[in-house]
Every structure is written in structure tokens, then in C-alpha cells.
Design a protein around this motif. Structure first.
Motif: not given
Length: 263
Positions: A50-61
Motif C-alpha cells: 500500500n506504499d506506506a513506507f518510503q522505500n518498499g524494496e528496502r523495507m522488504e530487505k
């Protein structure tokens, strides 16, 4: 024993599901925190989608690195290998009759936030860009904090008389305040910023030192003083259902999005 590690957030959820099922079969209190942590992971996944984080790719990592520290500690413990001290203590308490569910949850949160989250945050950052992570770091802690409140609410709902007594004495408030998520969050962020600038050859010693400090907090959670410990023992004696039933109750409550859990 093979130490299973995830490479995606979906694999994290799958491996947590496996641990939950094993905990149900083995009547292991390890499943209490794992169930809570699975809910945290699902919410982070939804936040990424839902794009709640500034950087989704970094957040999954970050989420995968964060989870793999828990998974590694779990499989080390099951294989009777040495896990980090704070996780070792948490898992040992899962074999103890007396801790109530809320204590098991706090022991897991203590190890995972105070030790693992800072390390994972540093590992997806550099000294130059770690400041960029702060907003997303705080978002993770908002999720964690909401689930801690969720646990506190259940204590009041299921044991209303005891909750009134505890509130009148101030003891339960003190117990929760002493282990506030804000304190854990601030400490984890400070540690992440200190850890990220360390030379590689100093990091292991830093983790060991930090681990010992977090293990001391775990011992306080396990033994929060005579009065609170006595009340928790009273609660424990009147808990309903075996460990497997309580895990299933937690699962049912989360699936129904109810606002309290068993203690």
C-alpha cells in the motif's frame, strides 16, 4: 538441524507458519511470540503493497534480514546450538510453567527489537544514508507498538477484576511503562546508528556486548518484582486451555481482527 532462512517476505511468513504448527504439536510457548510476529510481518507486507513506507524494496530487505535473525536463533536453539543470549533466555522461558502469555510476548519483543532490529537496520544502510531509514524504522515500531497495546488490552478484558487491582496499585502500569515500546524503539535506533559506523572487525564484539545487556532486560521481564510476579503466578494458575489451545486462540483472534488476546 538445517537453519532455514528466508529470501522474501512471503518466505518469512511461510517459515513462521511452520514454527507455529510445530509449536502447536509440541505444546511449546515459543508459538506465542511467533504468532504475534507473524501478524507484524503480514502488516509490514500490507504496508509495502500500500506504499506506506518510503522505500518498499528496502523495507522488504530489512524485514527479511530482521526475520532471519529470529529464525536463525530458533533453529539454533532447536538444534541445541548456542543462540544469542537474549533469545536463548526467551526460548528457555518457553519451557517454564510460570510465565504468562504476555511475558512470553514481551521476551520475544525485547530480543527482536532491542537486538535484532538495530542490526537489521544497519545492514540495509550505510553511515551516510541511515538517516533516510528513520521514517520507515518508526513505521515498523508503530506496528509493533499497536500490537503491544493489543496485548495490554486483552489483560484488562480477560481479567477485569485483577486489572482494576493492578491499576489501583499502579503496578501493571509500571511494568508496561518500564518496557515501553518508545524506550525500545529509541534504544534500537540509537544502536543502529552506532553499529552502522563500526569497522567490520568490531561488529561481532559489539553484538555480543549488546546481547548481554538485552538478556538482562529479559530477566527483568521474567521476574518483574515480588508483587507483580505473585499476581502473574495467580493469573497463570487460572489460565484456561493448554499451550496449543492458546496459540489457536491467538490465531483465531488475529484472523477475526479482534482486539484482545489471551494472557
Amino acid at each position: 538441524m538445517n537453519i532455514k532462512q528466508a529470501t522474501t517476505i512471503d518466505e518469512v511468513i511461510q517459515l513462521l507458519d511452520e514454527i507455529i504448527e510445530v509449536s502447536i504439536q509440541e505444546q511449546s510457548a515459543i508459538g506465542f511470540f511467533t504468532m504475534l510476529y507473524r501478524e507484524v510481518t503480514v502488516r509490514i507486507k500490507e504496508g509495502i503493497q500500500n506504499d506506506a513506507f518510503q522505500n518498499g524494496e528496502r523495507m522488504e530487505k530489512l524485514d527479511v534480514i530482521f526475520a532471519n535473525r529470529y529464525l536463525k536463533a530458533y533453529y539454533q536453539y532447536k538444534a541445541k546450538e548456542k543462540a544469542s543470549e537474549c533469545w536463548e533466555f526467551s526460548f528457555q522461558q518457553a519451557e517454564n510453567f510460570w510465565p504468562i502469555v504476555v511475558q512470553h510476548l514481551l521476551l520475544g519483543i525485547n530480543a527482536h527489537v532491542n537486538l535484532d532490529l538495530g542490526i537489521a537496520s544497519a545492514e540495509v544502510s550505510t553511515a551516510e544514508n541511515i538517516k533516510d531509514l528513520e521514517s520507515d524504522f518508526n513505521q515498523i515500531n508503530i506496528i509493533l507498538s499497536s500490537l503491544v497495546t493489543h496485548v495490554e488490552t486483552c489483560l484488562i478484558k480477560i481479567w477485569p477484576t485483577l486489572a482494576i487491582i493492578l491499576k489501583l496499585t499502579g503496578k501493571i502500569d509500571n511494568f508496561c511503562i518500564d518496557f515501553s515500546m518508545k524506550t525500545a524503539r529509541d534504544g534500537a535506533w540509537k544502536f543502529a546508528n552506532e553499529f552502522v559506523v563500526l569497522p567490520e572487525n568490531q561488529k561481532e564484539a559489539c553484538i555480543t556486548q549488546r546481547d548481554k545487556r538485552i538478556a538482562e532486560i529479559a530477566r527483568l521481564v521474567s521476574n518483574p518484582g515480588y508483587f507483580v510476579s505473585a499476581v502473574f503466578k495467580f493469573i497463570r494458575l487460572f489460565e484456561r486451555g493448554d499451550v496449543a489451545q492458546k496459540i489457536m486462540d491467538l490465531k483465531m483472534i488475529q484472523e477475526k481482527k479482534e482486539d484482545c488476546v489471551v494472557v
